[in-house]
Design a protein around this motif. Structure first.
Motif, PDB file in Angstrom:
ATOM      1  N   GLU A  46      19.907  64.287 -15.774  1.00  0.00           N
ATOM      2  CA  GLU A  46      18.941  63.567 -16.613  1.00  0.00           C
ATOM      3  C   GLU A  46      18.138  62.779 -16.118  1.00  0.00           C
ATOM      4  N   VAL A  48      15.782  59.500 -15.588  1.00  0.00           N
ATOM      5  CA  VAL A  48      16.045  58.316 -15.614  1.00  0.00           C
ATOM      6  C   VAL A  48      14.617  57.371 -15.772  1.00  0.00           C
ATOM      7  N   TYR A  60      12.430  58.285 -18.919  1.00  0.00           N
ATOM      8  CA  TYR A  60      12.777  59.791 -19.491  1.00  0.00           C
ATOM      9  C   TYR A  60      13.972  59.397 -20.592  1.00  0.00           C
ATOM     10  N   THR A  61      14.585  58.359 -20.640  1.00  0.00           N
ATOM     11  CA  THR A  61      15.838  58.044 -21.533  1.00  0.00           C
ATOM     12  C   THR A  61      15.860  56.807 -21.944  1.00  0.00           C
ATOM     13  N   ASN A  62      15.812  56.687 -23.558  1.00  0.00           N
ATOM     14  CA  ASN A  62      15.951  55.612 -24.242  1.00  0.00           C
ATOM     15  C   ASN A  62      17.134  54.861 -23.929  1.00  0.00           C
ATOM     16  N   SER A  63      18.141  55.453 -23.369  1.00  0.00           N
ATOM     17  CA  SER A  63      19.402  54.558 -23.304  1.00  0.00           C
ATOM     18  C   SER A  63      19.176  53.402 -22.242  1.00  0.00           C
TER      19      SER A  63
END
Length: 123
Positions: A46, A48, A60-63
């Motif tokens: 994933e 980041v 790249y990732t909302n988390s």
């Protein structure tokens, strides 16, 4: 010979912080974007964060929004990933990678990769 070497991983309790470093050798960092990508156990890689040669950032990732930041020191040929408020879901192997050029790819497809550093978030 191009090399990317990650360091700074380890085990930390939930809510803790870590700073990962990506030391790049064999190429001048000024001309390339560098990204961080992670892989959790049993999951696909994933993206980041990525930072372009002029400091533009792609998340790249909302988390990780509001918790992780990426920065670069071209004089030291090093890119950093500051990770705060870590949760068990952040556990995985973290890789840094060099882009094909000075721009961050819109999807996390990179040309050269480091070997990765393990991050474990657990109480």
């Amino acid at each position: 010979q191009l090399q990317l070497v990650e360091s700074g991983g380890g085990m930390v309790q939930p809510g803790g912080s870590l700073r990962l470093s990506c030391a790049v050798s064999g190429v001048t960092l000024d001309y390339y974007a560098i990204g961080w990508i992670r892989q959790a156990p049993g999951k696909e890689r994933e993206g980041v964060l990525c930072i372009s040669s002029i400091g533009g950032i792609i998340n790249y990732t909302n988390s990780v929004k509001g918790r992780f930041t990426i920065s670069r020191d071209n004089a030291r040929n090093t890119v950093y990933l500051q990770m705060n408020s870590l949760t068990p879901e952040d556990t995985g192997v973290y890789y840094c990678a060099r882009a094909y050029d000075n721009r961050c790819p819109l999807t996390p497809e990179y040309r050269y990769w480091g070997q990765g550093t393990q991050v474990t978030v657990s109480s």
